[in-house]
Enzyme design. Structure first.
Site, PDB file in Angstrom:
ATOM      1  CB  CYS A   2      -0.898   0.019   1.247  1.00 29.81           C
ATOM      2  SG  CYS A   2      -1.804  -1.516   1.522  1.00 29.81           S
ATOM      3  CG  ASP A 100      -0.794  -8.203   7.220  1.00 29.51           C
ATOM      4  OD1 ASP A 100      -1.768  -7.517   6.846  1.00 29.51           O
ATOM      5  OD2 ASP A 100       0.250  -8.310   6.550  1.00 29.51           O
ATOM      6  CB  SER A 364      12.611 -10.295  -6.342  1.00 25.75           C
ATOM      7  OG  SER A 364      13.198  -9.777  -5.158  1.00 25.75           O
ATOM      8  N   GLY A 365      14.793 -12.390  -6.165  1.00 26.14           N
ATOM      9  CA  GLY A 365      16.014 -12.926  -5.565  1.00 26.14           C
ATOM     10  C   GLY A 365      16.920 -11.861  -5.001  1.00 26.14           C
TER      11      GLY A 365
END
Length: 633
Positions: A2, A100, A364-365
């Protein structure tokens, strides 16, 4: 994922006009197109833009606690929220949602400022405590999510997920912080805690601030977490190989929770390939993967991405970008809100654009190179350090200072002959040497570029201070760990994570980073250097652990990187733009540059005398920022 924004009058309950906070929030609409709302209390306004990922219909923000005491705006994901919610329920806390956000609220009510120690994930949030008339703000441990703030002339504290949120406030002071221009032309970005603006700041990773009504100034931020650098456990090679994959798999697994379509970037490099391999082992459905290719072979990694996609039968999408895809040059300046010079932001923007067509969340890495010593510069730094450890500093200065000064800059020559930077670094201590090798423009080059008037205004300030502030924490580390720690604190946050956050959120895409799970980082940073760099091979511990899971060619080929052909652009289609922009009246009149050196840099590059593509791109991005913000006119 967000965007958040807010205003808090520190010394009064002055009403905040709705049009002010709405204008700020609308500037970051792209971060959360699914919903947007506001909360008002006397002297307080909170705003939120929502990209729905978990509890799609519930968890609206700003969110008030069940007891009405606290209100939160939050950007990020908390991966342990379910177990944390169960713990808080057992303590008697009420939950009205399944997401959450409410977990952070109740964690704050239970543990106060120490709630951050209970959170596992990426986050930037602000909690308005109505009972204590205080605002608590915090940023995640590695700085995956951004948080900008400033104190305005009317005594109000303003914050947001992007710098444009602050500049949208009519009271925001747009005076530049001049020392950050020295920083920018060293690193290609502006390191935490500063921004390009004199009175605006980034909350550093792993930091929190508690503001109370009645405060006349913003308190200094407190560090609540850092990468452990002392008393590191002695991990044997057998222990590392036995644990690495399972620990990484656990970090990947907790990032697969989403109520929307999820996938991964797949560049064909080790890090993204490892992420995809473990995702494939953790879910029954094929992984959605995305790759960007280039129509120039030396920049194209898609054949290696295809090896991994075929092995794991992923739903693989590839788009090819033209080598002349430089339409984003001006867009980048508006996207990053301050000078930012990593040209790989362009392909990153494109791969996020591709991914968003098919998924809302992508793994992602990022972070593996810093954690396991994957960059080639670590190898050179390590080799130089062997010489530094043998010869005392006074002798090294006597030998290498003249060599560093007079040795020519041989950009065209093989790597072993391009020794000017190495000679300079030999005459320095470990931290200064790494600073020198990391610099886009070295100290002597910046001195040529900057005007005498600007150098006087710097009053002795050097961007080396960015590294020196961390030096005391590195005394127990070997030289390569020092370099990795400095990268984790500066380059990773200011360059890599900034690049990915802005590029992904421009397309309303959430990116999750399992290599930067803080528990995995705490373990991974303890892997001994001699296991990470073995006979010139970086990330050896990770590559060796992934051998059963990935093709040998993917693991052990030469690192390519996410590059674009800047050198060719500046001698071809962007040559005219280079002259017009860098020699514009605005650049000549801003007072920062030596006009003769600007011309020299362009001419040397265009005529093929030197490859000045990196400093020229850095200058072009600075010019674009200045022009778009009408600075120096």
């Amino acid at each position: 994922m967000c965007g958040i924004a807010g205003l808090f009058h520190l010394s009064s309950e002055q009403a905040i006009p709705s049009e002010i906070i709405e204008g700020m929030n609308n500037s970051q609409y792209h971060r959360g197109p699914d919903a947007g709302d506001y909360f008002y209390d006397p002297g307080v306004a909170l705003a939120h833009r929502r990209l729905s990922i978990i509890d799609l219909e519930g968890s609206p923000q700003p969110m008030m606690s069940a007891c009405s005491r606290a209100v939160i705006v939050f950007n990020g994901e908390i991966y342990n929220f379910k177990s944390l919610r169960d713990e808080l329920k057992a303590k008697g806390y009420q939950f009205n949602t399944n997401g959450d956000t409410e977990t952070i609220l109740n964690a704050y009510l239970e543990w106060g400022e120490d709630c951050v120690h209970h959170l596992r994930g990426m986050f930037a949030f602000a909690v308005w405590d109505r009972q204590n008339q205080s605002l608590f703000i915090a940023r995640d441990r590695l700085g995956i999510k951004p948080f900008f703030y400033s104190l305005l002339s009317d005594g109000s504290f303003v914050f947001g997920s992007e710098l444009k949120v602050l500049t949208a406030n009519p009271l925001f002071d747009k005076s530049l912080r001049e020392t950050t221009i020295e920083d920018y032309f060293t690193f290609g970005y502006i390191p935490e805690p500063h921004t390009i603006y004199q009175n605006a700041y980034k909350l550093p990773p792993g930091h929190r601030i508690l503001l109370k009504r009645g405060d006349l100034a913003v308190p200094e931020s407190q560090e609540y977490w850092d990468i452990p650098t002392t008393n590191l456990p002695s991990l044997t090679e057998e222990e590392v190989q036995a644990q690495l994959v399972e620990r990484l798999k656990e970090a990947v697994d907790i990032r697969l929770v989403a109520d929307v379509e999820l996938g991964a970037f797949l560049s064909g490099g080790v890090d993204s390939s490892a992420t995809v391999a473990l995702m494939s082992q953790l879910q029954s459905d094929p992984v959605n993967t995305c790759s960007i290719g280039f129509d120039v072979k030396e920049f194209n990694e898609t054949e290696f991405a295809k090896m991994v996609a075929d092995r794991y039968q992923t739903n693989h999408r590839v788009e090819t970008v033209s080598k002349d895809d430089f339409d984003l040059v001006d867009k980048l300046a508006s996207l990053y809100d301050e000078p930012y010079a990593d040209s790989s932001a362009m392909p990153t923007y494109r791969v996020c654009e591709l991914a968003r067509k098919h998924v809302t969340v992508a793994l992602s890495g990022d972070g593996a190179d810093e954690l396991f010593a994957g960059y080639g510069r670590y190898r050179w730094h390590n080799n130089e350090e062997k010489v530094r450890s043998i010869l005392p500093l006074p002798l090294r200065k006597a030998i290498f200072t003249p060599l560093g000064k007079y040795y020519p800059k041989l950009d065209w020559a093989p790597r072993f002959l391009r020794a000017k930077t190495s000679f300079q670094s030999m005459a320095m201590d470990t931290v200064e040497a790494y600073h020198n090798s990391m610099s886009i423009l070295r100290k002597d080059e910046r001195a040529k570029l900057f005007s005498k008037d600007y150098q006087q205004r710097l009053n002795g300030y050097s961007s080396l201070e960015v590294f020196r502030q961390y030096q005391d924490k590195t005394t127990q580390l070997d030289s390569m760990k020092v370099a990795q720690y400095l990268d984790l604190k500066t380059y990773l946050v200011g360059d890599i994570l900034t690049k990915v956050d802005r590029a992904s959120m421009a397309h309303s895409l959430e990116v999750r980073v399992p290599f930067l799970d803080h528990k995995f980082v705490e373990w991974g940073f303890a892997v001994p250097s001699e296991q990470n760099l073995v006979q010139g091979v970086g990330k050896k511990s990770l590559k060796q652990a992934m051998e059963p899971h990935l093709p040998h060619d993917v693991l052990y080929r030469k690192k390519m990187g996410f590059a674009v052909p800047l050198a060719d652009w500046f001698r071809g289609p962007l040559k005219e733009r280079l002259y017009d922009g860098l020699l514009s009246q605005q650049m000549r009149n801003c007072g920062y540059f030596n006009e003769t050196q600007l011309k020299n840099l362009i001419e040397q590059h265009v005529k093929g005398i030197r490859d000045n593509s990196a400093p020229l791109w850095t200058l072009m991005m600075f010019e674009s920022f200045m022009r778009q913000n009408k600075i120096g006119l």
